[in-house]
Design a protein around this motif. Structure first.
Motif, PDB file in Angstrom:
ATOM      1  N   TYR A   1       0.816  -1.219   0.000  1.00 46.28           N
ATOM      2  CA  TYR A   1       0.000   0.000   0.000  1.00 46.28           C
ATOM      3  C   TYR A   1       0.844   1.262   0.000  1.00 46.28           C
ATOM      4  O   TYR A   1       0.584   2.197  -0.758  1.00 46.28           O
ATOM      5  CB  TYR A   1      -0.931  -0.028   1.227  1.00 46.28           C
ATOM      6  CG  TYR A   1      -1.748   1.221   1.398  1.00 46.28           C
ATOM      7  CD1 TYR A   1      -2.735   1.557   0.478  1.00 46.28           C
ATOM      8  CD2 TYR A   1      -1.542   2.070   2.492  1.00 46.28           C
ATOM      9  CE1 TYR A   1      -3.490   2.711   0.636  1.00 46.28           C
ATOM     10  CE2 TYR A   1      -2.288   3.217   2.658  1.00 46.28           C
ATOM     11  CZ  TYR A   1      -3.262   3.541   1.731  1.00 46.28           C
ATOM     12  OH  TYR A   1      -3.992   4.690   1.877  1.00 46.28           O
TER      13      TYR A   1
ATOM     14  N   ARG B   1      -0.142   3.439  -3.214  1.00 44.67           N
ATOM     15  CA  ARG B   1      -1.051   4.571  -2.996  1.00 44.67           C
ATOM     16  C   ARG B   1      -0.517   5.855  -3.623  1.00 44.67           C
ATOM     17  O   ARG B   1      -1.264   6.782  -3.901  1.00 44.67           O
ATOM     18  CB  ARG B   1      -1.348   4.757  -1.505  1.00 44.67           C
ATOM     19  CG  ARG B   1      -0.232   5.405  -0.747  1.00 44.67           C
ATOM     20  CD  ARG B   1      -0.500   5.464   0.735  1.00 44.67           C
ATOM     21  NE  ARG B   1       0.734   5.698   1.452  1.00 44.67           N
ATOM     22  CZ  ARG B   1       1.219   6.913   1.709  1.00 44.67           C
ATOM     23  NH1 ARG B   1       0.551   7.970   1.350  1.00 44.67           N
ATOM     24  NH2 ARG B   1       2.370   7.042   2.330  1.00 44.67           N
TER      25      ARG B   1
ATOM     26  N   ARG C   1      -1.899   5.702  -8.891  1.00 45.92           N
ATOM     27  CA  ARG C   1      -2.889   4.728  -9.332  1.00 45.92           C
ATOM     28  C   ARG C   1      -2.367   3.767 -10.395  1.00 45.92           C
ATOM     29  O   ARG C   1      -2.731   2.600 -10.442  1.00 45.92           O
ATOM     30  CB  ARG C   1      -4.074   5.475  -9.948  1.00 45.92           C
ATOM     31  CG  ARG C   1      -5.147   5.839  -9.013  1.00 45.92           C
ATOM     32  CD  ARG C   1      -6.395   6.069  -9.818  1.00 45.92           C
ATOM     33  NE  ARG C   1      -6.755   4.870 -10.554  1.00 45.92           N
ATOM     34  CZ  ARG C   1      -7.477   3.888 -10.071  1.00 45.92           C
ATOM     35  NH1 ARG C   1      -7.936   3.932  -8.845  1.00 45.92           N
ATOM     36  NH2 ARG C   1      -7.753   2.841 -10.813  1.00 45.92           N
TER      37      ARG C   1
ATOM     38  N   ILE D   1      -1.266  -0.066 -10.538  1.00 46.07           N
ATOM     39  CA  ILE D   1      -2.121  -1.240 -10.733  1.00 46.07           C
ATOM     40  C   ILE D   1      -1.670  -2.033 -11.969  1.00 46.07           C
ATOM     41  O   ILE D   1      -1.894  -3.236 -12.062  1.00 46.07           O
ATOM     42  CB  ILE D   1      -3.629  -0.831 -10.831  1.00 46.07           C
ATOM     43  CG1 ILE D   1      -4.556  -2.051 -10.789  1.00 46.07           C
ATOM     44  CG2 ILE D   1      -3.929  -0.007 -12.060  1.00 46.07           C
ATOM     45  CD1 ILE D   1      -4.537  -2.797  -9.491  1.00 46.07           C
TER      46      ILE D   1
ATOM     47  N   SER E   1      -1.775  -4.005  -3.464  1.00 48.00           N
ATOM     48  CA  SER E   1      -2.723  -3.163  -2.736  1.00 48.00           C
ATOM     49  C   SER E   1      -3.705  -2.513  -3.706  1.00 48.00           C
ATOM     50  O   SER E   1      -3.341  -2.197  -4.844  1.00 48.00           O
ATOM     51  CB  SER E   1      -1.946  -2.078  -1.995  1.00 48.00           C
ATOM     52  OG  SER E   1      -2.811  -1.055  -1.600  1.00 48.00           O
ATOM     53  N   TYR E   2      -4.922  -2.290  -3.257  1.00 48.30           N
ATOM     54  CA  TYR E   2      -5.865  -1.484  -4.039  1.00 48.30           C
ATOM     55  C   TYR E   2      -5.295  -0.089  -4.204  1.00 48.30           C
ATOM     56  O   TYR E   2      -4.789   0.488  -3.247  1.00 48.30           O
ATOM     57  CB  TYR E   2      -7.200  -1.371  -3.293  1.00 48.30           C
ATOM     58  CG  TYR E   2      -8.238  -2.311  -3.808  1.00 48.30           C
ATOM     59  CD1 TYR E   2      -8.916  -2.025  -4.985  1.00 48.30           C
ATOM     60  CD2 TYR E   2      -8.522  -3.493  -3.140  1.00 48.30           C
ATOM     61  CE1 TYR E   2      -9.861  -2.903  -5.467  1.00 48.30           C
ATOM     62  CE2 TYR E   2      -9.457  -4.385  -3.623  1.00 48.30           C
ATOM     63  CZ  TYR E   2     -10.121  -4.075  -4.797  1.00 48.30           C
ATOM     64  OH  TYR E   2     -11.042  -4.941  -5.287  1.00 48.30           O
TER      65      TYR E   2
ATOM     66  N   ASP F   1     -12.767  -3.314 -11.307  1.00 44.11           N
ATOM     67  CA  ASP F   1     -13.532  -4.553 -11.460  1.00 44.11           C
ATOM     68  C   ASP F   1     -13.234  -5.255 -12.790  1.00 44.11           C
ATOM     69  O   ASP F   1     -13.231  -6.483 -12.867  1.00 44.11           O
ATOM     70  CB  ASP F   1     -15.037  -4.252 -11.339  1.00 44.11           C
ATOM     71  CG  ASP F   1     -15.492  -3.164 -12.296  1.00 44.11           C
ATOM     72  OD1 ASP F   1     -14.822  -2.112 -12.372  1.00 44.11           O
ATOM     73  OD2 ASP F   1     -16.494  -3.365 -13.002  1.00 44.11           O
TER      74      ASP F   1
ATOM     75  N   GLU G   1     -10.198 -10.655  -2.611  1.00 47.30           N
ATOM     76  CA  GLU G   1      -9.941  -9.279  -2.180  1.00 47.30           C
ATOM     77  C   GLU G   1     -10.059  -9.269  -0.662  1.00 47.30           C
ATOM     78  O   GLU G   1     -11.093  -9.634  -0.116  1.00 47.30           O
ATOM     79  CB  GLU G   1     -10.972  -8.340  -2.815  1.00 47.30           C
ATOM     80  CG  GLU G   1     -10.851  -8.338  -4.332  1.00 47.30           C
ATOM     81  CD  GLU G   1     -12.090  -7.826  -5.039  1.00 47.30           C
ATOM     82  OE1 GLU G   1     -12.440  -6.672  -4.820  1.00 47.30           O
ATOM     83  OE2 GLU G   1     -12.704  -8.598  -5.796  1.00 47.30           O
TER      84      GLU G   1
ATOM     85  N   GLY H   1      -7.801  -4.731   1.834  1.00 50.86           N
ATOM     86  CA  GLY H   1      -7.295  -3.677   0.950  1.00 50.86           C
ATOM     87  C   GLY H   1      -6.322  -4.190  -0.107  1.00 50.86           C
ATOM     88  O   GLY H   1      -5.731  -3.416  -0.854  1.00 50.86           O
ATOM     89  N   TYR H   2      -6.159  -5.516  -0.151  1.00 50.46           N
ATOM     90  CA  TYR H   2      -5.243  -6.110  -1.134  1.00 50.46           C
ATOM     91  C   TYR H   2      -6.005  -7.034  -2.088  1.00 50.46           C
ATOM     92  O   TYR H   2      -7.033  -7.605  -1.727  1.00 50.46           O
ATOM     93  CB  TYR H   2      -4.153  -6.926  -0.441  1.00 50.46           C
ATOM     94  CG  TYR H   2      -3.013  -6.050   0.073  1.00 50.46           C
ATOM     95  CD1 TYR H   2      -1.797  -6.014  -0.587  1.00 50.46           C
ATOM     96  CD2 TYR H   2      -3.177  -5.265   1.205  1.00 50.46           C
ATOM     97  CE1 TYR H   2      -0.750  -5.204  -0.132  1.00 50.46           C
ATOM     98  CE2 TYR H   2      -2.147  -4.457   1.668  1.00 50.46           C
ATOM     99  CZ  TYR H   2      -0.935  -4.435   0.989  1.00 50.46           C
ATOM    100  OH  TYR H   2       0.078  -3.635   1.439  1.00 50.46           O
ATOM    101  N   ILE H   3      -5.468  -7.180  -3.293  1.00 49.98           N
ATOM    102  CA  ILE H   3      -5.994  -8.155  -4.242  1.00 49.98           C
ATOM    103  C   ILE H   3      -4.983  -9.307  -4.241  1.00 49.98           C
ATOM    104  O   ILE H   3      -3.791  -9.094  -4.506  1.00 49.98           O
ATOM    105  CB  ILE H   3      -6.066  -7.549  -5.657  1.00 49.98           C
ATOM    106  CG1 ILE H   3      -6.835  -6.232  -5.615  1.00 49.98           C
ATOM    107  CG2 ILE H   3      -6.688  -8.508  -6.654  1.00 49.98           C
ATOM    108  CD1 ILE H   3      -6.365  -5.257  -6.655  1.00 49.98           C
TER     109      ILE H   3
END
Ligand code: EPU
Length: 434
Positions: A85, A89, A92, A95, A111-112, A124, A139, A142-144
């Protein structure tokens, strides 16, 4: 902390060269994780977002060496699977590490990326794509978490409510290049930046058909090799200078402006009555013919539609174009943070749902303003350059530095009265709340 001070009213004239495209360079950095061989990247813009990406892939285990002002050597002999994270953070776009980590390691924990000032930015579709490739996605906290031990090519549709997704397409593409079987991505994003990534992957040994279209067909291979790749020029930076030429009644030749990447934008300028001269494959010129400028209606859409990343700058242009224009955001319906600040500079803009209704009969004047995001910052600087009275002070320019390399210096060379100062130089009474 720094601020930009500028005084408008001067026609900008001369030649300018745009840097490499941020939104191409970021996934290209991520793609270097797909191989254990060294990669050399050229024409990389010197931006804070790129430095954040370099930091994350270094954290993941890659050797990252900045070999020149705009070049990097990246060697990801071995990589980890976790992007935490505290690093994700910051940006973006991190990702887009998800696809390469999944492809190389068959598992990932990322992390998201979290919210963003330009509106909700869900992921999504990225997750849907991975699930369709037979990945187990959880999920939690806060993590995938992705288990890709049984990953397998398949046919999938990646369109969402707002159409295609750029980084979603890039993630699934990067996962698919090392995935057994054939993956078909329908409703793929076809932005020039996605195309640039595809071209790099092909040079690395990936098998991709349909490059530049909405249907990508990828045949997975066992291994990819190292590559030398030069990032395409930034079409959004190019568009920003072309708008500056119109707004300041100037004459700017932009090198690194590829007409084929900017067709919807050029079409709108011509509809507004401003010819765009194509002076070669990579050069566009605008000699402003202000007297005849007309308002236009614009709808932002995925490529090849009008780019959302030039929407704020067009709002600034239409704010000084006599008549009524409507700019509708279909990609990020809430991306109008620049509007209240443009209003402070005299613009007459009302927001109605996803549309900005602009009455362009006002004269813009300089004012202290606050940048809220990257493209909003550019719009405020454009408005300041066009203002024929007053001084403009732009605070929070770290947003600008995420995506424009030395924009202030480039405008200076074109003749603008613009400078970057330490925040302490800004008169107290002009400072907004930080
Ligand atoms: N969307 C979903 N679900 C998803 C992914 C996206 O609903 O899983 C929606 C988004 O909420 C948005 C639309 O689809 O409404 C398009 O989003 P997209 O995924 O294409 O955007 P992105 O990949 O996150 C990239 C650029 C942005 C640019 C957009 C649109 C990078 C690193 N970022 O973002 O760049 O605005 O595509 O072209 O490539 C900028 O440079 O200022 C910037 C914001």
């Amino acid at each position: 902390m720094e601020v930009i001070r500028l005084k408008g009213g001067k026609p900008l004239k001369g030649e300018v060269t745009v840097g490499g495209a941020k939104n191409a360079a970021l996934p290209i950095f991520a793609a270097t994780l797909l191989t254990d061989e060294p990669c050399v990247l050229e024409n990389v813009p010197d931006l804070s977002d790129i430095r954040s990406m370099a930091e994350i892939i270094r954290y993941l285990g890659a050797e990252v060496e900045k070999t020149g002002a705009h070049s990097y050597r990246i060697h990801a002999k071995k990589i980890g699977t976790r992007a935490p994270y505290e690093l994700v953070r910051k940006m973006r776009a991190s990702i887009c590490l998800l696809g390469p980590i999944v492809a190389r390691m068959r598992k990932a924990e990322i992390s998201y990326p979290g919210g963003c000032v330009i509106g909700p930015r869900p992921i999504d579709l990225h997750i849907k794509g991975l699930k369709k490739l037979n990945c187990d996605v959880r999920e939690q906290g806060g993590y995938i978490h992705v288990d890709a031990s049984r990953i397998q090519g398949d046919e999938l549709f990646l369109g969402g409510r707002q159409g295609s997704t750029v980084t979603g397409t890039e993630n699934i593409l990067m996962a698919a290049v090392l995935t057994p079987g054939v993956t078909v991505i329908d409703s793929a994003a076809c932005e020039p930046e996605v195309e640039d990534l595809c071209n790099m992957l092909v040079k690395m040994g990936a098998k991709i058909e349909g490059i530049g279209s909405h249907r990508l067909v990828i045949e997975g291979v066992k291994k990819l090799n190292g590559v030398t790749h030069s990032v395409i020029p930034d079409r959004i930076e190019a568009g920003t200078y072309l708008i500056a030429a119109i707004m300041t009644k100037g004459d700017i030749t932009v090198h690194g402006a590829r007409a084929r990447d900017l067709t919807a934008f050029i079409d709108k300028l011509e509809e507004a009555g401003q010819p765009v001269q194509i002076e070669g494959e990579n050069t566009l010129r605008i000699r402003a013919t202000h007297s005849s400028l007309r308002p236009v209606d614009i709808i932002t859409l995925p490529h090849p539609g009008f780019p959302t990343d030039l929407q704020a700058q067009m709002c600034a242009l239409m704010a000084q174009t006599p008549g009524l224009s409507i700019i509708t955001e279909r990609v990020y319906p809430n991306r109008f943070m620049h509007v209240p600040e443009l209003q402070r500079m005299g613009a007459d803009i009302a927001i109605e749902g996803p549309s900005a209704i602009i009455k362009g009969d006002r004269r813009l004047s300089g004012a202290p303003v606050m940048a809220s995001d990257l493209r909003a910052s550019a719009a405020l600087i454009l408005a300041g350059l066009a203002a024929d009275t007053g001084e403009t002070w732009v605070q929070r320019i770290y947003h600008l530095d995420r995506g424009y390399e030395t924009l202030d210096k480039k405008f200076q060379i074109l003749g603008a009265d613009i400078e970057r100062l330490d925040a302490s130089a800004m008169p107290k009474e002009l400072q907004g709340e930080e």
